[in-house]
Design a protein around this motif. Structure first.
Motif, PDB file in Angstrom:
ATOM      1  N   GLU A  23      41.114  53.117  34.492  1.00 31.98           N
ATOM      2  CA  GLU A  23      40.276  53.046  35.689  1.00 31.98           C
ATOM      3  C   GLU A  23      41.097  52.410  36.805  1.00 31.98           C
ATOM      4  N   THR A  24      40.575  52.479  38.026  1.00 33.24           N
ATOM      5  CA  THR A  24      41.237  51.841  39.155  1.00 33.24           C
ATOM      6  C   THR A  24      40.472  50.587  39.525  1.00 33.24           C
ATOM      7  N   VAL A  25      41.190  49.493  39.645  1.00 33.42           N
ATOM      8  CA  VAL A  25      40.610  48.219  40.051  1.00 33.42           C
ATOM      9  C   VAL A  25      40.806  48.088  41.563  1.00 33.42           C
ATOM     10  N   THR A  26      39.761  47.705  42.279  1.00 30.58           N
ATOM     11  CA  THR A  26      39.854  47.564  43.729  1.00 30.58           C
ATOM     12  C   THR A  26      39.145  46.290  44.178  1.00 30.58           C
ATOM     13  N   GLY A  27      39.431  45.894  45.389  1.00 31.80           N
ATOM     14  CA  GLY A  27      38.756  44.765  46.003  1.00 31.80           C
ATOM     15  C   GLY A  27      39.139  44.687  47.464  1.00 31.80           C
ATOM     16  N   SER A  28      38.346  43.952  48.242  1.00 28.84           N
ATOM     17  CA  SER A  28      38.684  43.797  49.660  1.00 28.84           C
ATOM     18  C   SER A  28      38.080  42.509  50.201  1.00 28.84           C
ATOM     19  N   ALA A  29      38.634  42.083  51.329  1.00 26.93           N
ATOM     20  CA  ALA A  29      38.163  40.896  52.037  1.00 26.93           C
ATOM     21  C   ALA A  29      38.331  41.161  53.524  1.00 26.93           C
ATOM     22  N   THR A  30      37.441  40.586  54.324  1.00 26.08           N
ATOM     23  CA  THR A  30      37.489  40.799  55.773  1.00 26.08           C
ATOM     24  C   THR A  30      37.276  39.473  56.491  1.00 26.08           C
ATOM     25  N   THR A  31      37.971  39.322  57.610  1.00 24.20           N
ATOM     26  CA  THR A  31      37.734  38.164  58.464  1.00 24.20           C
ATOM     27  C   THR A  31      37.820  38.610  59.925  1.00 24.20           C
ATOM     28  N   ALA A  32      37.123  37.905  60.768  1.00 21.54           N
ATOM     29  CA  ALA A  32      37.172  38.165  62.204  1.00 21.54           C
ATOM     30  C   ALA A  32      37.781  36.951  62.879  1.00 21.54           C
ATOM     31  N   THR A  33      38.451  37.183  63.984  1.00 23.21           N
ATOM     32  CA  THR A  33      39.080  36.098  64.725  1.00 23.21           C
ATOM     33  C   THR A  33      38.918  36.343  66.217  1.00 23.21           C
ATOM     34  N   VAL A  34      39.024  35.296  66.977  1.00 21.76           N
ATOM     35  CA  VAL A  34      38.952  35.452  68.426  1.00 21.76           C
ATOM     36  C   VAL A  34      40.285  35.941  68.992  1.00 21.76           C
ATOM     37  N   ALA A  35      41.327  35.898  68.186  1.00 21.95           N
ATOM     38  CA  ALA A  35      42.644  36.335  68.642  1.00 21.95           C
ATOM     39  C   ALA A  35      42.698  37.860  68.743  1.00 21.95           C
ATOM     40  N   MET A  93      38.363  37.309  30.708  1.00 26.14           N
ATOM     41  CA  MET A  93      38.717  35.894  30.700  1.00 26.14           C
ATOM     42  C   MET A  93      39.191  35.403  32.055  1.00 26.14           C
ATOM     43  N   LEU A  94      39.978  36.197  32.754  1.00 21.32           N
ATOM     44  CA  LEU A  94      40.548  35.747  34.023  1.00 21.32           C
ATOM     45  C   LEU A  94      39.753  36.228  35.236  1.00 21.32           C
ATOM     46  N   ASP A  95      38.821  37.177  35.045  1.00 24.26           N
ATOM     47  CA  ASP A  95      38.056  37.764  36.140  1.00 24.26           C
ATOM     48  C   ASP A  95      39.009  38.136  37.271  1.00 24.26           C
ATOM     49  N   GLU A  96      40.003  38.937  36.897  1.00 26.28           N
ATOM     50  CA  GLU A  96      41.132  39.270  37.744  1.00 26.28           C
ATOM     51  C   GLU A  96      40.768  39.794  39.135  1.00 26.28           C
ATOM     52  N   SER A  97      39.882  40.755  39.225  1.00 31.45           N
ATOM     53  CA  SER A  97      39.541  41.330  40.521  1.00 31.45           C
ATOM     54  C   SER A  97      38.923  40.291  41.448  1.00 31.45           C
ATOM     55  N   LYS A  98      38.022  39.469  40.934  1.00 31.71           N
ATOM     56  CA  LYS A  98      37.392  38.426  41.746  1.00 31.71           C
ATOM     57  C   LYS A  98      38.431  37.410  42.217  1.00 31.71           C
ATOM     58  N   GLY A  99      39.366  37.056  41.341  1.00 30.47           N
ATOM     59  CA  GLY A  99      40.407  36.103  41.714  1.00 30.47           C
ATOM     60  C   GLY A  99      41.300  36.621  42.828  1.00 30.47           C
ATOM     61  N   ILE A 100      41.672  37.897  42.753  1.00 35.29           N
ATOM     62  CA  ILE A 100      42.511  38.490  43.798  1.00 35.29           C
ATOM     63  C   ILE A 100      41.740  38.536  45.117  1.00 35.29           C
ATOM     64  N   THR A 101      40.483  38.959  45.053  1.00 31.01           N
ATOM     65  CA  THR A 101      39.665  39.045  46.264  1.00 31.01           C
ATOM     66  C   THR A 101      39.476  37.670  46.904  1.00 31.01           C
ATOM     67  N   THR A 102      39.227  36.663  46.097  1.00 32.11           N
ATOM     68  CA  THR A 102      39.074  35.300  46.606  1.00 32.11           C
ATOM     69  C   THR A 102      40.358  34.826  47.277  1.00 32.11           C
ATOM     70  N   GLY A 103      41.504  35.115  46.662  1.00 35.65           N
ATOM     71  CA  GLY A 103      42.796  34.747  47.246  1.00 35.65           C
ATOM     72  C   GLY A 103      43.063  35.463  48.556  1.00 35.65           C
ATOM     73  N   MET A 104      42.697  36.748  48.632  1.00 38.53           N
ATOM     74  CA  MET A 104      42.867  37.496  49.887  1.00 38.53           C
ATOM     75  C   MET A 104      42.025  36.891  50.995  1.00 38.53           C
ATOM     76  N   GLN A 105      40.777  36.553  50.673  1.00 34.00           N
ATOM     77  CA  GLN A 105      39.897  35.969  51.689  1.00 34.00           C
ATOM     78  C   GLN A 105      40.456  34.641  52.191  1.00 34.00           C
ATOM     79  N   ALA A 106      40.957  33.819  51.269  1.00 28.73           N
ATOM     80  CA  ALA A 106      41.535  32.526  51.667  1.00 28.73           C
ATOM     81  C   ALA A 106      42.749  32.731  52.567  1.00 28.73           C
TER      82      ALA A 106
END
Length: 157
Positions: A7-19, A133-146
């Motif tokens: 299968e394909t694992v995917t994830g995304s994160a978005t942020t907005a900035t005034v810049a 065990m590692l909840d890999e997709s959630k961890g990557i998405t959380t890191g991207m958002q940070a």
């Protein structure tokens, strides 16, 4: 046992900035700055005398898999830029299978950045460990958002 993608694992994160995008794009697309934004990735160098993002540019960097304060594994990874449209999109592939993409949109002079990833999940025990065990997709998405939030904070200054 043959290691076949299941299968394909995917994830995304978005942020907005005034810049504006003209400030956000270079901060995001310059992989040599990644260590400022991401706690688990540090690009050591661009290859082949390239000093920045360009189509087909190659770079190498250190990656670490952490669980809380503990580093579970660290390694060197080679990557290559596979698409770049200034102030619109930046895409690269790592380890020949993990695709990262940043897309930029602008509204009223402010930028929104969406970072996404995709890779083929393999079968067998490593799949079970990474998924359950590692909840890999959630961890990557959380890191991207940070990382996106750090870029936004830096550009507000």
């Amino acid at each position: 046992m043959i290691d076949i993608p299941t299968e394909t694992v995917t994830g995304s994160a978005t942020t907005a900035t005034v810049a504006p995008i003209r400030a956000v794009f270079p901060a995001t697309a310059d992989m040599a700055q990644m260590g400022k934004w991401s706690s688990d990735r540090v690009v050591r160098k661009w290859s082949d005398a390239v000093s920045g993002s360009a189509d087909s540019a190659k770079f190498r960097g250190d990656v670490a898999a952490d669980s809380g304060p503990n580093t579970l594994k660290s390694w060197m990874m080679s990557s290559a830029v596979i698409g770049i449209k200034p102030n619109a999109a930046f895409e690269f592939i790592a380890a020949e299978c993990l695709t990262w993409r940043c897309e930029f949109t602008e509204r009223d002079g402010a930028a929104a950045t969406t970072k996404s990833f995709s890779y083929p999940r393999r079968s067998g025990f490593p799949k079970l460990v990474r998924r359950r065990m590692l909840d890999e997709s959630k961890g990557i998405t959380t890191g991207m958002q940070a990382a996106l939030d750090r870029i936004e904070t830096s550009l507000r200054r």
